[in-house]
Design a protein around this motif. Structure first.
Motif, PDB file in Angstrom:
ATOM      1  N   ARG A 195     -12.844   6.797  17.763  1.00  0.00           N
ATOM      2  CA  ARG A 195     -14.191   7.385  17.789  1.00  0.00           C
ATOM      3  C   ARG A 195     -15.108   6.496  16.949  1.00  0.00           C
ATOM      4  N   THR A 196     -16.303   6.239  17.459  1.00  0.00           N
ATOM      5  CA  THR A 196     -17.315   5.495  16.715  1.00  0.00           C
ATOM      6  C   THR A 196     -18.658   6.168  16.936  1.00  0.00           C
ATOM      7  N   LEU A 197     -19.367   6.433  15.842  1.00  0.00           N
ATOM      8  CA  LEU A 197     -20.675   7.078  15.900  1.00  0.00           C
ATOM      9  C   LEU A 197     -21.666   6.340  15.019  1.00  0.00           C
ATOM     10  N   GLU A 198     -22.862   6.129  15.525  1.00  0.00           N
ATOM     11  CA  GLU A 198     -23.942   5.634  14.681  1.00  0.00           C
ATOM     12  C   GLU A 198     -24.641   6.836  14.080  1.00  0.00           C
ATOM     13  N   VAL A 199     -24.851   6.789  12.795  1.00  0.00           N
ATOM     14  CA  VAL A 199     -25.481   7.887  12.073  1.00  0.00           C
ATOM     15  C   VAL A 199     -26.810   7.371  11.546  1.00  0.00           C
ATOM     16  N   ALA A 200     -27.899   7.982  11.991  1.00  0.00           N
ATOM     17  CA  ALA A 200     -29.233   7.535  11.591  1.00  0.00           C
ATOM     18  C   ALA A 200     -29.873   8.556  10.662  1.00  0.00           C
ATOM     19  N   HIS A 201     -29.874   8.252   9.398  1.00  0.00           N
ATOM     20  CA  HIS A 201     -30.577   9.050   8.381  1.00  0.00           C
ATOM     21  C   HIS A 201     -30.118  10.495   8.314  1.00  0.00           C
ATOM     22  N   ASP A 202     -28.844  10.738   8.587  1.00  0.00           N
ATOM     23  CA  ASP A 202     -28.273  12.073   8.449  1.00  0.00           C
ATOM     24  C   ASP A 202     -27.398  12.117   7.202  1.00  0.00           C
ATOM     25  N   LEU A 203     -27.397  13.239   6.517  1.00  0.00           N
ATOM     26  CA  LEU A 203     -26.530  13.383   5.351  1.00  0.00           C
ATOM     27  C   LEU A 203     -25.121  13.797   5.727  1.00  0.00           C
ATOM     28  N   LYS A 204     -24.970  14.368   6.940  1.00  0.00           N
ATOM     29  CA  LYS A 204     -23.621  14.684   7.407  1.00  0.00           C
ATOM     30  C   LYS A 204     -23.590  14.706   8.922  1.00  0.00           C
ATOM     31  N   VAL A 205     -22.406  14.416   9.447  1.00  0.00           N
ATOM     32  CA  VAL A 205     -22.211  14.385  10.886  1.00  0.00           C
ATOM     33  C   VAL A 205     -20.881  15.065  11.202  1.00  0.00           C
ATOM     34  N   GLU A 206     -20.868  15.882  12.254  1.00  0.00           N
ATOM     35  CA  GLU A 206     -19.638  16.504  12.725  1.00  0.00           C
ATOM     36  C   GLU A 206     -19.098  15.694  13.887  1.00  0.00           C
ATOM     37  N   ILE A 207     -17.812  15.422  13.870  1.00  0.00           N
ATOM     38  CA  ILE A 207     -17.184  14.615  14.908  1.00  0.00           C
ATOM     39  C   ILE A 207     -16.192  15.481  15.669  1.00  0.00           C
ATOM     40  N   ASP A 208     -16.360  15.535  16.989  1.00  0.00           N
ATOM     41  CA  ASP A 208     -15.476  16.296  17.866  1.00  0.00           C
ATOM     42  C   ASP A 208     -14.134  15.570  17.974  1.00  0.00           C
ATOM     43  N   LEU A 209     -13.056  16.307  17.740  1.00  0.00           N
ATOM     44  CA  LEU A 209     -11.716  15.713  17.767  1.00  0.00           C
ATOM     45  C   LEU A 209     -10.842  16.268  18.891  1.00  0.00           C
ATOM     46  N   HIS A 210     -11.440  16.987  19.853  1.00  0.00           N
ATOM     47  CA  HIS A 210     -10.650  17.622  20.919  1.00  0.00           C
ATOM     48  C   HIS A 210      -9.741  16.637  21.644  1.00  0.00           C
ATOM     49  N   GLU A 211     -10.228  15.431  21.895  1.00  0.00           N
ATOM     50  CA  GLU A 211      -9.453  14.467  22.673  1.00  0.00           C
ATOM     51  C   GLU A 211      -8.650  13.499  21.812  1.00  0.00           C
ATOM     52  N   VAL A 243     -14.280  17.343  12.510  1.00  0.00           N
ATOM     53  CA  VAL A 243     -14.281  16.909  11.122  1.00  0.00           C
ATOM     54  C   VAL A 243     -15.725  16.598  10.740  1.00  0.00           C
ATOM     55  N   THR A 244     -16.072  16.858   9.494  1.00  0.00           N
ATOM     56  CA  THR A 244     -17.402  16.553   8.993  1.00  0.00           C
ATOM     57  C   THR A 244     -17.309  15.374   8.035  1.00  0.00           C
ATOM     58  N   VAL A 245     -18.211  14.419   8.206  1.00  0.00           N
ATOM     59  CA  VAL A 245     -18.326  13.289   7.289  1.00  0.00           C
ATOM     60  C   VAL A 245     -19.692  13.420   6.635  1.00  0.00           C
ATOM     61  N   ALA A 246     -19.704  13.547   5.308  1.00  0.00           N
ATOM     62  CA  ALA A 246     -20.952  13.734   4.560  1.00  0.00           C
ATOM     63  C   ALA A 246     -21.133  12.563   3.598  1.00  0.00           C
ATOM     64  N   VAL A 247     -22.394  12.161   3.418  1.00  0.00           N
ATOM     65  CA  VAL A 247     -22.718  11.047   2.527  1.00  0.00           C
ATOM     66  C   VAL A 247     -23.813  11.500   1.570  1.00  0.00           C
ATOM     67  N   SER A 248     -23.841  10.898   0.387  1.00  0.00           N
ATOM     68  CA  SER A 248     -24.779  11.340  -0.646  1.00  0.00           C
ATOM     69  C   SER A 248     -26.195  10.805  -0.463  1.00  0.00           C
ATOM     70  N   ASP A 249     -26.383   9.777   0.360  1.00  0.00           N
ATOM     71  CA  ASP A 249     -27.748   9.335   0.660  1.00  0.00           C
ATOM     72  C   ASP A 249     -27.927   9.233   2.165  1.00  0.00           C
ATOM     73  N   SER A 275     -23.099   2.505  -3.617  1.00  0.00           N
ATOM     74  CA  SER A 275     -23.943   3.474  -4.302  1.00  0.00           C
ATOM     75  C   SER A 275     -23.846   4.863  -3.684  1.00  0.00           C
ATOM     76  N   SER A 276     -23.407   4.983  -2.446  1.00  0.00           N
ATOM     77  CA  SER A 276     -23.319   6.296  -1.814  1.00  0.00           C
ATOM     78  C   SER A 276     -21.881   6.789  -1.820  1.00  0.00           C
ATOM     79  N   GLN A 277     -21.733   8.110  -1.915  1.00  0.00           N
ATOM     80  CA  GLN A 277     -20.423   8.727  -1.845  1.00  0.00           C
ATOM     81  C   GLN A 277     -20.215   9.302  -0.455  1.00  0.00           C
ATOM     82  N   VAL A 278     -18.994   9.178   0.047  1.00  0.00           N
ATOM     83  CA  VAL A 278     -18.650   9.687   1.369  1.00  0.00           C
ATOM     84  C   VAL A 278     -17.514  10.688   1.213  1.00  0.00           C
ATOM     85  N   VAL A 279     -17.673  11.865   1.866  1.00  0.00           N
ATOM     86  CA  VAL A 279     -16.658  12.913   1.809  1.00  0.00           C
ATOM     87  C   VAL A 279     -16.288  13.294   3.241  1.00  0.00           C
ATOM     88  N   VAL A 280     -14.983  13.402   3.507  1.00  0.00           N
ATOM     89  CA  VAL A 280     -14.469  13.780   4.824  1.00  0.00           C
ATOM     90  C   VAL A 280     -13.771  15.135   4.686  1.00  0.00           C
TER      91      VAL A 280
END
Length: 103
Positions: free
Chosen positions: A60-76, A37-43, A23-28
């Motif tokens: 890379r692994t991140l837990e996302v708690a109730h955020d509509l988008k998260v930025e992920i550091d890719l330096h390494e 990189v930003t990962v955004a979700v519709s809900d 039901s949710s859309q994900v955009v990278v």
């Protein structure tokens, strides 16, 4: 014929389970990405975002708690091609997107 019927039942269950979570859309973006990189979700449901290299290793692994988008550091993370997976907290994969990293 029993094996064919069991396989069809398994397929139907998988499709039903997967479609219930889509039901949710994900955009990278941006793609290709540089230092982040930003990962955004519709809900705003909780989820786990994982970036995999082409051998299937999580880089890379991140837990996302109730955020509509998260930025992920890719330096390494080395330049190359990756897969970004968005899964719900039960581990059901909702979306997989290709990602190119070019520093």
């Amino acid at each position: 014929n029993l094996n064919h019927q069991a396989m069809r039942t398994t397929t139907v269950l998988f499709v039903a389970l997967f479609s219930a979570s889509v039901s949710s859309q994900v955009v990278v973006y941006p793609n290709p990405a540089g230092e982040k990189v930003t990962v955004a979700v519709s809900d705003s449901s909780s989820a786990v975002v994982t970036i995999y290299d082409m051998t299937g290793q999580a880089v890379r692994t991140l837990e996302v708690a109730h955020d509509l988008k998260v930025e992920i550091d890719l330096h390494e993370v080395p330049t190359g091609r990756y897969l970004v997976s968005w899964a719900d907290m039960r581990g059901i994969r909702i979306k997989v997107e290709r990602l190119e990293i070019d520093h």
